[in-house]
Write an enzyme that holds these catalytic residues in place. Sequence first.
Site, short mmCIF file in Angstrom:
data_model
loop_
_atom_site.label_atom_id
_atom_site.label_comp_id
_atom_site.label_asym_id
_atom_site.label_seq_id
_atom_site.Cartn_x
_atom_site.Cartn_y
_atom_site.Cartn_z
CG ASP A 531 -3.54 -7.01 0.78
OD1 ASP A 531 -3.20 -8.05 1.37
OD2 ASP A 531 -4.73 -6.65 0.65
CD GLU A 534 -0.98 -13.57 0.03
OE1 GLU A 534 -1.56 -13.19 -1.00
OE2 GLU A 534 -0.96 -12.91 1.08
CG ASP A 609 -8.16 -10.66 5.29
OD1 ASP A 609 -7.45 -9.66 5.51
OD2 ASP A 609 -8.52 -10.99 4.15
#
Length: 947
Positions: A531, A534, A609
């Site tokens: 996760d 980025e 999300d």
Amino acid sequence: MRRPSSGLTLVVLLLSVLDLTSAVKHGDFKTCAQSGFCRRNRALAEEATAAGPAWTSPYELETESVKLDQGVLTGTIWKTVAEKDGGRVELPLQISFLDDGVARVTIDEAKRQKGEIKLRGDSKARKERYKEAEKWVLVGGKNIFANAKLESRDQESRVSYGFGDFQVVLQHKPFKLTFLRNGEPHIVLNERNFMNIEHWRPKREQEGEEGEDESTWWDETFGGNTDSKPRGPESLAMDITFPGYEFVYGIPEHASSLALKETRGGEGNYEDPYRLYNSDVFEYEVNSPMTLYGSIPFMQAQKAGSTIGVFWLNAAETWVDIVKSQKNPKALSTEKRSTHTHWMSESGVLDVFILPGPNSAHLYSQYGALTGYTALPPEFSIAYHQCRWNYISQDDVKDVDRKFDKFDIPYDVIWLDIEYTDNKKYFTWDPLTFSDPISMQNQLAERERKLVAIIDPHIRNEGSYPVSKEMNEKGLATKDKSGEKSYEGWCWPGSSHWIDAFNPAAVAWWKNLFDIKKFPSATKNLHIWNDMNEPSVFNGPETTMPKDNIHHGNWEHRDVHNLNGMTFHNATYEGMVARLGKGNEKRPFVLTRSFFAGSQRTAAMWTGDNQADWSHLSQAFPMILSQGIAGMPFAGADVGGFFGNPSKELFARWYQAGAFYPFFRGHAHIDSKRREPYLYEEPYRSIVRDAIRLRYSLLPIWYSAFQRASFEGMPIIRPHFVMFPDDEAGFAIDDQFFVGDSGLLAKPVVKEGAESVDIYIPDDEPYYNYFDQTVYKGKGYKKIPAPLDTVPLLMRGGHIFPRKDRHRRSSGLMKHDPYTLVVNLNNNGVAGGVLYVDDGETFDNQKGAYVHRSFMFNRKALICGNLHLEPSKAEAYEKTMEDVRVEKVLLVGVGDEWLDKKTAKVTLGEKNWEVEVSVTKGRRGKANVAVVRDPKAPITQDWQIEF
Ligand code: NOJ
């Protein structure tokens, strides 16, 4: 109770509690007008458009420079610039013609290429334009078509290439490229003269040249962060026109429709271009061109009967404007509009692939040949996953596991979010709440279930934490702009450093951490979730890293940003493949939030999300379909919605939809109420259980679809325009889709209070309701009942699909279960289908250990044949599967002449035997259905059933 590990975590959590209903904070992310290079390129486009024919493009291809040697054309483009800047700038052009009709156009800048520029400040950054994206992205498809032929005329060159009838016309002045297929133009580069390569120039003391906006050339400040831009302005842009193509798709990830919208304002259009700059966009909103966590700069254009694509290989921040030409009111109504796109990237070389199609299947295999196909996942990973932030202890996990069994709900995987660690230190376990992770994993393994644990790329900045210590001592972290110091920022653990997975030494080190002997308390049933890659940096510009950070090879973060997530999950994947030692490799499952072109080779993705509301439920399918178009079909959305608490109806509908996501996982934010499906009262619990069971029963279809995706690139769930490329009326549809080759057409309910849905039937074949065999026939919209306990699902006539009808606790326990074959007759009374099976966990399938069967029904007989390419290599595996049989055949849509049929004959080699058939007359619009009971037909052999 959850124990927040740092003040910052607490603040972030509190903010999210207080703010559950609010939308994205627009001010945290740039609009095009706030991004210097986007603003400059849009301004140029506006100027060129306003000037019309009076506009002179400064780019000219030097006629004498054009050469074609062994399938590679080279030439020099000159950009005319002010005398004080030397009058002209040299831009080397290369066009490579590849075997499958793909052409690759690259444009570089000679001065930067030779390093003849001066960096500002004391930057250690590289001087060249970045062209290593291909190292990370391309895995093949680059064989040169050496027979390309060049004809040159004064102001034009023309190259014929490829095995099809492909040509490119190079207009020299101004520079323009027109790509033709069968003599017709399909793609034009620089038709509108928006091409712009911002050449290097030294910073002058006297700023503000007339007409040029230099305000963001040398540094740029946003949200209190200043980007030092040591190489000055260096953006590159090109307009790409698709003449006669009204529809374009792709360039995920955006919470938007599948068919891309126009972006220059007007009713129903966006004001801003689609942005590709991988970011942790908190509480993202639907119907927006804003950037999200991942990006794939691949675009498909579609018109009736023709498909074409472009792949813009650039890993820097990129924006894409889209407009469509207006119809001439005087022209015939059949006149087609064209789509005009404008691609703008902040840095790097211009590198664009022209993929000729001419249909979706070809296009996806051309793109897959370049960037790789989706990995065939371990079979458990296409079943149902149960996640939340967080299962708080091993007892909690064990309890959830038992409750699923108690309530007879199948599931395959339970997940651990960040709280399982000791103070957000990955590769550790919280000593109090997860004191015995092995016994927990062992309990799961009793029912063939797996555990997925999160491992993020931010490494807690704590001297005594061995992972941090080693990474920093070995110099394996991403550096700040000094190029020397590890970059420090904030994420879940508080102060953190980030692994630089661009560095081969960092990858080797990272891989090692997954070694089963090293990773404490990891068993072979543990898989990984990457996760925040980025990367998400809570205190960084736009919640990510500063662009002037330095990676391995001294490349600025600016150049490689969109690749960052992929380098990380690739490293994890490699570690997971190697962790059990040579010869014991198993297919790992890795989920990533951030991705780029090529990520499909090693990871699945989810849409991050989302929120527990209806708009996010309906947004998910267009996003997932878009992933499939762009070669990364193993995709899903948080079922139930991440933020907030879904109503019971929304929860039920979301499971019915999620059962049709290639990646099917329930997940929830730490502050949401517990929502394991068994906690719901009836009828919701049963509705959710049925949705999950439907997924399990159809797993053979899903797995067969994944197998096709893994070698041909066909999406797992396929939108209308892929299946019916001549039927423009359905080109904008993105709320219904086909599942693999099964002929199943699904339109899960995504609207509150719905009692029915209108499904678009695209052709004249019969479509049978999956649950009651009602027949729908005739092109156009049909109303299908959709009470809360029903997911609208039709079976198209002409397809056969395999399914498993026994309910088990996990997919692993279904391996040897028998199959039901559903044969849906078309107008001609025939049907066909496939089944792919392998062990679902090792790489032995690559050595031929698989079963691949075809099924054909020709009105008189159902015939099972072998599709295996090298049958002898399957023998050992087939032995392990020889007891697996077809236990039932349903023939849907048989004629009334079948009503008296009582028996059928099964033939297998020399042997044959009789089986019972019973036929039910369909009443009130339902199809007749014939049932063959237990034909005992093995899935590993050829046989036929004659009627
Ligand atoms: C952000 C992810 O998108 C979300 O799914 C996860 O639960 C949190 N990080 C915590 O790890």
